[in-house]
Scaffold this motif. Structure first.
Motif, PDB file in Angstrom:
ATOM      1  N   SER A   1    -115.083  51.406   3.221  1.00  0.00           N
ATOM      2  CA  SER A   1    -115.142  52.685   3.923  1.00  0.00           C
ATOM      3  C   SER A   1    -114.126  52.705   5.060  1.00  0.00           C
ATOM      4  O   SER A   1    -113.867  51.682   5.685  1.00  0.00           O
TER       5      SER A   1
ATOM      6  N   ASN B   1    -109.835  49.885  -5.349  1.00  0.00           N
ATOM      7  CA  ASN B   1    -109.320  51.209  -5.706  1.00  0.00           C
ATOM      8  C   ASN B   1    -108.926  51.963  -4.427  1.00  0.00           C
ATOM      9  O   ASN B   1    -109.581  52.913  -4.013  1.00  0.00           O
ATOM     10  N   VAL B   2    -107.859  51.518  -3.800  1.00  0.00           N
ATOM     11  CA  VAL B   2    -107.331  52.143  -2.580  1.00  0.00           C
ATOM     12  C   VAL B   2    -105.842  52.373  -2.787  1.00  0.00           C
ATOM     13  O   VAL B   2    -105.092  51.410  -2.993  1.00  0.00           O
TER      14      VAL B   2
ATOM     15  N   ASP C   1    -103.848  54.546  -0.602  1.00  0.00           N
ATOM     16  CA  ASP C   1    -103.161  54.721   0.678  1.00  0.00           C
ATOM     17  C   ASP C   1    -102.625  53.375   1.175  1.00  0.00           C
ATOM     18  O   ASP C   1    -103.375  52.406   1.295  1.00  0.00           O
TER      19      ASP C   1
ATOM     20  N   LYS D   1    -104.201  51.832   4.445  1.00  0.00           N
ATOM     21  CA  LYS D   1    -105.558  51.335   4.200  1.00  0.00           C
ATOM     22  C   LYS D   1    -105.525  50.098   3.306  1.00  0.00           C
ATOM     23  O   LYS D   1    -106.293  49.155   3.491  1.00  0.00           O
ATOM     24  N   LYS D   2    -104.610  50.106   2.338  1.00  0.00           N
ATOM     25  CA  LYS D   2    -104.490  48.957   1.446  1.00  0.00           C
ATOM     26  C   LYS D   2    -104.083  47.698   2.208  1.00  0.00           C
ATOM     27  O   LYS D   2    -104.571  46.600   1.939  1.00  0.00           O
TER      28      LYS D   2
ATOM     29  N   ASP E   1    -106.588  56.530 -10.165  1.00  0.00           N
ATOM     30  CA  ASP E   1    -107.950  56.888  -9.773  1.00  0.00           C
ATOM     31  C   ASP E   1    -108.341  58.256 -10.336  1.00  0.00           C
ATOM     32  O   ASP E   1    -107.594  59.231 -10.197  1.00  0.00           O
TER      33      ASP E   1
ATOM     34  N   GLU F   1    -113.986  59.013   0.973  1.00  0.00           N
ATOM     35  CA  GLU F   1    -113.571  58.901  -0.417  1.00  0.00           C
ATOM     36  C   GLU F   1    -113.432  57.468  -0.901  1.00  0.00           C
ATOM     37  O   GLU F   1    -113.733  57.164  -2.052  1.00  0.00           O
ATOM     38  N   GLU F   2    -112.988  56.544  -0.034  1.00  0.00           N
ATOM     39  CA  GLU F   2    -112.810  55.157  -0.485  1.00  0.00           C
ATOM     40  C   GLU F   2    -114.125  54.518  -0.907  1.00  0.00           C
ATOM     41  O   GLU F   2    -114.149  53.663  -1.795  1.00  0.00           O
TER      42      GLU F   2
ATOM     43  N   LYS G   1    -114.685  55.872  -4.421  1.00  0.00           N
ATOM     44  CA  LYS G   1    -113.619  55.390  -5.297  1.00  0.00           C
ATOM     45  C   LYS G   1    -113.799  53.915  -5.643  1.00  0.00           C
ATOM     46  O   LYS G   1    -113.317  53.459  -6.678  1.00  0.00           O
ATOM     47  N   SER G   2    -114.497  53.172  -4.796  1.00  0.00           N
ATOM     48  CA  SER G   2    -114.688  51.750  -5.056  1.00  0.00           C
ATOM     49  C   SER G   2    -115.464  51.518  -6.353  1.00  0.00           C
ATOM     50  O   SER G   2    -115.071  50.698  -7.190  1.00  0.00           O
TER      51      SER G   2
END
Length: 357
Positions: free
Chosen positions: A252, A284-285, A287, A290-291, A315, A339-340, A343-344
């Motif tokens: 998150s 599953n990131v 950006d 963020k990655k 994704d 969203e993360e 998406k995970s």
């Protein structure tokens, strides 16, 4: 330990054979309450009911309702026919279930003669809210794949409490459910995670298995004091039975608590200190900023040396949720707010299906 009051049923909001949502009046106050008809019998407007009022008195979120202990005007109920495995054992509300493992069960020999999961993909989450995006992506990619959901007893015990499960079954996104430990109400009852995995493979003939607790994870702000720690030994169980274990990390960038930003400290604890087997961790990131944080956390905790970390490129989580008209929330936050997180689990489904297609 239990706060109890007597109330009067003022109205019935929704009702079914599994769960009733009702309004009860206690003195001058009217509150929401939950009744499980198979345990405590049916209710009617005007009935006097004995209530467990602990949750509302503690101002809880999930579970923030009164729960009917008994209908004083209707003491009859019928949980199930057959079986002798008790859940909620040695409590006033212990319930009889017919476990798939029992000697009288038609599935007993299949379970007893089990050899291996034969690399059956099993995704293990920590929060119940990971379920919907996972199955949405899996069924979007391949509707023919049969999905079994195993609900543990790490949170809510009756599967009936989950509106997500009902919706996903109604939309045929979950093919069968299994409740284990003291959780109950699934299509199949099992004693533990090992026999549940065997039932998913040998009885349900599932192509994919998803495992998580029901609604209501518990945390204490300590390193090991959270119910999601079960993810570790469930992953080990999958590997020991010959399955393909996929760990869904809790990710998150919207949580106000720093310990849950990026990869949650809960996931780092499980993957670094608890699980003993080598498992796959899909990330599953997309950006880049963020990655970078995620990669830094993985390297700092040495998780990349202990497990197989893989990055999902394409994704389709939001597209899949929209396609099946699923509205998701976790900790009060929807997809656009966090969203993360969603998406995970969607990425875990993508990883699995890319290997199966």
């Amino acid at each position: 330990m239990i706060s109890k009051r007597i109330g009067v049923v003022e109205s019935i909001i929704t009702n079914s054979e599994d769960i009733d949502e009702i309004k009860v009046k206690i003195g001058e106050r009217v509150d929401k309450a939950i009744n499980y008809p198979k345990i405590t019998g049916s209710v009617n407007v005007g009935d006097e009911v004995l209530l467990n009022t602990s949750a509302i008195e503690l101002n809880l979120g999930t579970g923030g309702s009164h729960f009917v202990i008994a209908n004083l005007n209707n003491l009859e109920s019928n949980m199930t026919d057959g079986g002798h495995i008790m859940k909620l054992r040695y409590t006033p509300l212990q319930v009889k279930t017919f476990a798939a493992e029992e000697q009288e069960s038609i599935h007993h020999n299949k379970i007893n003669n089990f050899k291996s999961l034969n690399n059956l993909p099993v995704a293990v989450g920590t929060l119940h809210s990971m379920l919907s995006p996972f199955v949405a992506v899996a069924k979007r990619l391949d509707p023919s794949k049969k999905i079994a959901y195993i609900m543990t007893d790490g949170a809510a015990l009756p599967i009936y409490l989950s509106k997500n499960v009902k919706e996903l079954k109604d939309k045929k996104l979950i093919d069968a459910t299994i409740t284990i430990g003291n959780a109950f109400g699934g299509d199949y009852e099992c004693v533990n995670i090992y026999t549940a995995l065997i039932v998913a493979k040998e009885v349900i003939k599932a192509d994919i298995v998803f495992v998580s607790m029901g609604p209501g994870i518990v945390g204490t702000g300590t390193k090991y004091g959270f119910s999601g720690i079960e993810q570790g030994y469930i992953l080990d169980a999958v590997v020991s039975l010959g399955g393909k274990a996929i760990a869904i990390p809790r990710i998150s960038f919207a949580d106000k608590r720093d310990r849950h930003i990026g990869i949650s400290h809960h996931s780092i604890t499980v993957l670094k200190d608890i699980v003993k087997s080598r498992v796959t961790i899909p990330i599953n990131v997309q950006d880049e900023y963020k990655k970078k944080r995620i990669i830094s956390q993985i390297e700092d905790s040495n998780i990349h040396c202990l497990h197989d970390v893989t990055f999902v490129q394409n994704d389709i989580t939001k597209d899949s949720l929209d396609y099946f008209d699923l509205k998701v929330k976790s900790m009060g936050r929807g997809y656009h707010e966090d969203e993360e997180f969603f998406k995970s689990s969607g990425g875990a489904a993508t990883y699995i299906l890319e290997g199966l297609i």
